[in-house]
Design an enzyme around this catalytic site. Structure first.
Site, PDB file in Angstrom:
ATOM      1  NE  ARG A  26      67.312 -67.920   7.700  1.00 11.48           N
ATOM      2  CZ  ARG A  26      67.650 -67.312   6.563  1.00 11.48           C
ATOM      3  NH1 ARG A  26      68.898 -67.173   6.241  1.00 11.48           N
ATOM      4  NH2 ARG A  26      66.735 -66.817   5.766  1.00 11.48           N
ATOM      5  NE  ARG A  30      61.577 -69.625   2.715  1.00 13.24           N
ATOM      6  CZ  ARG A  30      62.421 -69.280   1.753  1.00 13.24           C
ATOM      7  NH1 ARG A  30      61.977 -69.127   0.532  1.00 13.24           N
ATOM      8  NH2 ARG A  30      63.694 -69.129   2.014  1.00 13.24           N
ATOM      9  NE  ARG A  39      57.151 -64.406   3.517  1.00 10.31           N
ATOM     10  CZ  ARG A  39      56.863 -63.883   2.337  1.00 10.31           C
ATOM     11  NH1 ARG A  39      55.618 -63.608   2.032  1.00 10.31           N
ATOM     12  NH2 ARG A  39      57.825 -63.607   1.469  1.00 10.31           N
ATOM     13  CG  ASP A  76      66.947 -60.882   6.953  1.00 12.70           C
ATOM     14  OD1 ASP A  76      66.644 -62.046   6.669  1.00 12.70           O
ATOM     15  OD2 ASP A  76      67.930 -60.291   6.450  1.00 12.70           O
ATOM     16  CE1 TYR A 154      72.641 -60.762   1.005  1.00 16.56           C
ATOM     17  CE2 TYR A 154      73.856 -60.834   3.078  1.00 16.56           C
ATOM     18  CZ  TYR A 154      73.160 -61.478   2.059  1.00 16.56           C
ATOM     19  OH  TYR A 154      72.981 -62.831   2.104  1.00 16.56           O
TER      20      TYR A 154
HETATM   21  O1  1CP Z   1      64.627 -68.830  12.594  1.00 18.47           O
HETATM   22  C1  1CP Z   1      65.247 -68.062  11.877  1.00 18.47           C
HETATM   23  O2  1CP Z   1      66.468 -68.164  11.754  1.00 18.47           O
HETATM   24  C2  1CP Z   1      64.495 -67.038  11.109  1.00 18.47           C
HETATM   25  C3  1CP Z   1      64.995 -65.640  11.292  1.00 18.47           C
HETATM   26  C4  1CP Z   1      66.054 -65.243  10.240  1.00 18.47           C
HETATM   27  C5  1CP Z   1      67.449 -65.189  10.411  1.00 18.47           C
HETATM   28  C6  1CP Z   1      68.247 -65.617  11.634  1.00 18.47           C
HETATM   29  C7  1CP Z   1      65.774 -64.822   8.940  1.00 18.47           C
HETATM   30  C8  1CP Z   1      64.439 -64.750   8.328  1.00 18.47           C
HETATM   31  N1  1CP Z   1      66.952 -64.411   8.357  1.00 18.47           N
HETATM   32  C9  1CP Z   1      67.992 -64.641   9.229  1.00 18.47           C
HETATM   33  C10 1CP Z   1      69.418 -64.335   9.056  1.00 18.47           C
HETATM   34  C11 1CP Z   1      69.944 -64.079   7.701  1.00 18.47           C
HETATM   35  N2  1CP Z   1      69.381 -63.383   6.663  1.00 18.47           N
HETATM   36  C12 1CP Z   1      71.241 -64.469   7.285  1.00 18.47           C
HETATM   37  C13 1CP Z   1      72.258 -65.146   8.188  1.00 18.47           C
HETATM   38  C14 1CP Z   1      71.970 -66.606   8.343  1.00 18.47           C
HETATM   39  C15 1CP Z   1      72.386 -67.473   7.175  1.00 18.47           C
HETATM   40  O3  1CP Z   1      73.556 -67.441   6.802  1.00 18.47           O
HETATM   41  O4  1CP Z   1      71.526 -68.218   6.695  1.00 18.47           O
HETATM   42  C16 1CP Z   1      71.426 -64.045   5.964  1.00 18.47           C
HETATM   43  C17 1CP Z   1      72.645 -64.241   5.102  1.00 18.47           C
HETATM   44  C18 1CP Z   1      70.241 -63.348   5.573  1.00 18.47           C
HETATM   45  C19 1CP Z   1      69.981 -62.624   4.302  1.00 18.47           C
HETATM   46  C20 1CP Z   1      68.720 -63.088   3.673  1.00 18.47           C
HETATM   47  N3  1CP Z   1      67.473 -62.688   4.068  1.00 18.47           N
HETATM   48  C21 1CP Z   1      68.558 -64.051   2.660  1.00 18.47           C
HETATM   49  C22 1CP Z   1      69.686 -64.775   1.943  1.00 18.47           C
HETATM   50  C23 1CP Z   1      70.034 -64.035   0.695  1.00 18.47           C
HETATM   51  C24 1CP Z   1      71.232 -64.599  -0.043  1.00 18.47           C
HETATM   52  O5  1CP Z   1      72.311 -64.012   0.032  1.00 18.47           O
HETATM   53  O6  1CP Z   1      71.075 -65.638  -0.714  1.00 18.47           O
HETATM   54  C25 1CP Z   1      67.180 -64.208   2.434  1.00 18.47           C
HETATM   55  C26 1CP Z   1      66.501 -65.091   1.424  1.00 18.47           C
HETATM   56  C27 1CP Z   1      66.507 -63.343   3.346  1.00 18.47           C
HETATM   57  C28 1CP Z   1      65.056 -63.223   3.575  1.00 18.47           C
HETATM   58  C29 1CP Z   1      64.564 -64.030   4.712  1.00 18.47           C
HETATM   59  N4  1CP Z   1      64.996 -63.845   6.013  1.00 18.47           N
HETATM   60  C30 1CP Z   1      64.328 -64.706   6.860  1.00 18.47           C
HETATM   61  C31 1CP Z   1      63.437 -65.489   6.039  1.00 18.47           C
HETATM   62  C32 1CP Z   1      62.490 -66.525   6.552  1.00 18.47           C
HETATM   63  C33 1CP Z   1      63.604 -65.070   4.709  1.00 18.47           C
HETATM   64  C34 1CP Z   1      62.859 -65.592   3.479  1.00 18.47           C
HETATM   65  C35 1CP Z   1      61.653 -64.757   3.272  1.00 18.47           C
HETATM   66  C36 1CP Z   1      60.377 -65.544   3.089  1.00 18.47           C
HETATM   67  O7  1CP Z   1      60.189 -66.083   2.005  1.00 18.47           O
HETATM   68  O8  1CP Z   1      59.544 -65.629   4.017  1.00 18.47           O
END
Ligand code: 1CP
Length: 344
Positions: A26, A30, A39, A76, A154
Site C-alpha cells: 500500500r 494516502r 485524489r 484494487d 467481499y
Molecule cells: O500501493 C498500493 O498498494 C496501492 C494500490 C492498492 C492495493 C495493492 C489499493 C488502492 N488497494 C490494494 C489492495 C487491496 N484492496 C487489498 C489487499 C491489501 C491489504 O490487505 O491491505 C484489500 C483488502 C483491498 C480492499 C479495499 N479497497 C479496502 C479495504 C476495505 C476493508 O475491508 O476494510 C479499501 C479501503 C479499498 C479502497 C482503496 N484501494 C486502494 C486505496 C488507496 C484505497 C482507498 C481509497 C482512497 O481513499 O483513495
C-alpha cells in the site's frame, strides 16, 4: 526494456544479492501528499483506478518520493468482482460497498468468469503498459490480485468487516456453492494475472488479506487449493503469496509453487524460516505501527529484522502501511534497509 534496478527480481528468484530489496504494501496512496493532491481533484477513487495516465502517475510517486526498489500498479483487488459482474462503490471514509451480494446458486451461475471477465479490465493493462513506459526500467513493476477467499469475502459480505461472519456463514451453509464461486474467481484471477504479465508486470503478488478469519481446516479446504492452482498456472514471472493471519499454514506454503512467502508481523522470522524451509524467499514483516515510533527506534527495529531474516528476504511491512503513518517513519524504514550491506 531491461531493468536498471532488478534487486527484487533477483532476490525473488533466490539469487544472492548485496542487500534485501525494499518496498511497502500500500505504498501508493494516502501516505503521500502528492497522492492526496491528485485524489482531491477527482470525483473519486474509481476515476483514479480507471484512468491509466493517473494510475501510472500515482504508481510512480512512491518510487520518486520514497526511493523504494519496486513500484506496485495502482489498482484494487475489487476490480475482479466488478469484472465478474458485481459492481462496487467506494464510500468516502467508509470503504468499499457492493450493492448486490452473492446469496444464491442462480447468482453464481450468472457471474462472468475466466478470460471473459479478465478481458473487461483493459484499463488495468493500459495502466501497466503506460507505467512500464514511464518507469523506463528504473525499478520492477509488481502486479497483484486478491486471493479467491479474500475476494469471496467481499462478494458475499458486501464490504469490509471485522469478522467476515457472513462470508464464513456461506462456507458453513453452502459449501458446494462456495466451491463453485471460488472456482469462478480462480479462473478469473488466473486470466487476469496472465494479461497483466503480458502487459508488462515483472512479478505478481497474491493478497489473501482475510486468511486469518478461517480455521486451519477451512483454510486447507477453501483457500489453499485455489492459491496453489493460481501459482501452478501463472508462470514466467516470480510469484509472492501473502496470506495474513495464516500462521498455521507456513509448512503448506513451502509446498505451493510460489517463489516468495509474505509474512505478517506476528511471525518470528527465525521460526518462520525453520517452518517454511530453505527454498522460499521470505517477505515482511515489520509491524506497520512500528513506523509511528521515533526514527532511532525504527532504525534499530529494521536492523534487528534484517539480522533475523539473514538473507533470502524482501524487506516490507507485515501488512499495508496505514494512511496516517508519518512520512518520516516510512523514509527511515526504506533508508535503513538500503544502508544495510548484508553480510552473507
Ligand atoms: O500501493 C498500493 O498498494 C496501492 C494500490 C492498492 C492495493 C495493492 C489499493 C488502492 N488497494 C490494494 C489492495 C487491496 N484492496 C487489498 C489487499 C491489501 C491489504 O490487505 O491491505 C484489500 C483488502 C483491498 C480492499 C479495499 N479497497 C479496502 C479495504 C476495505 C476493508 O475491508 O476494510 C479499501 C479501503 C479499498 C479502497 C482503496 N484501494 C486502494 C486505496 C488507496 C484505497 C482507498 C481509497 C482512497 O481513499 O483513495
Amino acid at each position: 526494456m531491461s531493468l536498471q534496478n532488478d534487486l527484487l527480481i533477483r532476490t525473488a528468484r533466490g539469487e544472492e544479492v548485496q542487500r534485501p530489496p525494499v518496498w511497502l504494501m500500500r505504498q501508493a496512496g494516502r501516505i503521500l501528499p502528492q497522492y492526496r493532491a491528485i485524489r482531491a481533484r477527482l470525483s473519486g477513487f474509481k476515476e483514479l483506478v480507471s484512468t491509466p495516465s493517473l494510475a501510472a502517475e500515482v504508481t510512480i510517486q512512491p518510487v520518486d518520493e520514497l526511493d523504494v526498489d519496486a513500484a506496485i500498479i495502482f489498482s484494487d483487488i475489487l476490480v475482479i468482482p466488478e469484472a465478474m459482474g458485481l459492481d462496487y462503490e467506494l464510500i468516502e471514509k467508509v470503504g468499499p460497498r457492493f450493492p448486490e451480494t452473492i446469496r444464491s446458486a442462480a447468482q453464481v451461475e450468472e457471474l462472468i468468469e475466466g478470460n471473459d471477465a479478465a478481458e473487461r479490465l483493459t484499463y488495468v493493462y493500459d495502466a501497466v503498459r503506460l507505467t512500464k513506459k514511464e518507469l523506463a526500467g528504473r525499478v520492477p513493476l509488481i502486479g497483484f490480485s486478491g486471493a479467491p477467499w479474500t475476494l469471496l469475502c467481499y462478494m458475499v459480505e458486501g464490504g469490509g468487516s471485522k469478522t467476515f461472519s457472513k462470508a464464513k456463514r456461506f462456507l458453513y451453509q453452502e459449501p458446494v456453492l462456495a466451491h463453485q464461486l471460488l472456482e469462478k474467481i480462480t479462473t478469473s484471477v488466473i486470466a487476469y494475472l496472465k494479461l497483466k504479465i503480458q502487459a508488462g508486470v515483472d512479478i505478481v503478488q497474491i493478497f489473501d488479506s482475510w486468511a486469518g478469519v478461517l480455521t486451519p481446516v477451512q483454510y486447507q479446504t477453501f483457500a489453499l487449493p485455489y492459491i496453489r492452482r493460481i501459482c501452478e498456472e501463472v508462470q514466467s514471472v516470480p510469484k509472492i503469496v501473502f496470506a495474513k493471519g495464516a500462521w498455521h499454514a507456513l509448512e503448506e506454503f513451502a509446498d505451493v509453487p510460489c517463489d516468495v512467502v509474505g509474512l505478517d508481523w506476528t511471525h518470528d522470522p527465525t521460526e518462520a524460516r525453520e517452518r517454511v524451509g530453505p527454498d522460499k524467499v521470505l517477505q515482511g514483516n515489520l509491524d506497520p505501527c512500528q513506523l509511528y515510533a521515533n526514527v532511532e527506534d525504527i532504525e534499530r527495529a529494521v536492523q534487528e529484522m534484517l539480522t533475523s531474516f539473514a538473507g533470502r528476504h524482501i524487506a516490507n511491512l507485515g501488512h499495508g502501511v496505514y494512511p496516517d503513518t508519518p512520512l518520516e517513519g516510512v523514509k527511515a524504514f526504506v533508508r535503513t534497509v538500503k544502508e544495510m550491506e548484508l553480510i552473507l
